[in-house]
Design an enzyme around this catalytic site. Structure first.
Site: not given
Ligand code: SAM
Length: 221
Positions: A67
């Site tokens: 993000s």
């Molecule tokens: N917090 C992260 C960072 O600091 O890099 C950025 C997160 S990114 C915007 C969103 C993440 O949520 C992705 O890696 C995606 O694979 C994950 N995601 C989506 N659905 C999910 C789920 N049901 N459970 C766990 N992770 C999930």
């Protein structure tokens, strides 16, 4: 050589934080200190390291992103983490947001779930490299929460949800707080949820754009 690079990144990081403060995204001293400490360039794939201190999201792998620093700042401030908080994050991605929370919670514990196995491994490597020993990465579907360690003082969801997964509300402790982007697939509102003696209050804290939350209580794969 390594020292020169470390210094160069430190200066860039300070400038980014100054920009986030002057733009009104950052004001709490503990969040400022945390974002000054966490080396964002260590949470990126090699080809994006040079852009680590620009205020924008960057690709990590498999179509997912780390993000933008301003949204990490906004969410970390809203979450109101205390020393020793037990925190659940859904969407580990690169591990960067979890590292920022670990800096604020100090002796607390951070559990961060990632549905893409390779990305969970990437986050784990990054966090180990930076010696965050109180952050635990779990590969799985975060829309179910992580019952094993519930309840949590704080829950943060870093992917855009179609609604608020009931499991997460249930796993929030009394006086707990949760921040979650919820709404449409390509545009959400940042919702702040508080639990008080079983009563749930919700506050809309403004618009945002996240990759979708995919899972049993999220969008279909
Ligand atoms: N917090 C992260 C960072 O600091 O890099 C950025 C997160 S990114 C915007 C969103 C993440 O949520 C992705 O890696 C995606 O694979 C994950 N995601 C989506 N659905 C999910 C789920 N049901 N459970 C766990 N992770 C999930």
């Amino acid at each position: 050589m390594e020292d020169n690079r470390t210094n160069k990144y430190k200066i860039k990081r300070k400038n980014l934080i100054k920009h986030l403060i002057s733009s009104g995204y950052l004001s709490k001293p503990e969040v400022i200190d945390a974002m000054l400490s966490v080396e964002r360039h260590k949470f990126l794939p090699e080809n994006y390291i040079s852009e680590a201190y620009s205020d924008r999201p960057l690709p990590v792998m498999k179509g997912q992103t780390i993000s933008a620093p301003h949204i990490v700042a906004i969410m970390s401030e809203l979450l109101d983490v205390k020393l020793n908080s037990k925190i659940l994050e859904i969407g580990a991605g690169s591990g960067y947001q979890a590292a920022v929370l670990a800096e604020i919670a100090k002796t607390g514990e951070i559990y961060t779930i990632e549905r893409i196995k390779n990305l969970a491994e990437f986050a784990e490597r990054n966090l180990k490299k930076c010696r965050y020993e109180n952050v635990f990465v779990i590969a799985g579907d975060g829309t179910l929460g992580y019952e094993e360690k519930a309840p949590y003082d704080r829950i943060i969801v870093t992917a855009g949800a179609p609604g608020i997964p009931r499991a997460l509300v249930e796993q929030l402790s009394d006086k707990g707080k949760m921040v979650i982007p919820a709404g449409r697939r390509f545009y959400q509102n940042l919702i702040m949820i508080e639990k008080n003696e079983g009563r749930i209050t919700k506050k809309n804290c403004g618009g945002c754009v996240f990759v979708p939350l995919i899972g049993k209580n999220g969008y279909p794969d």
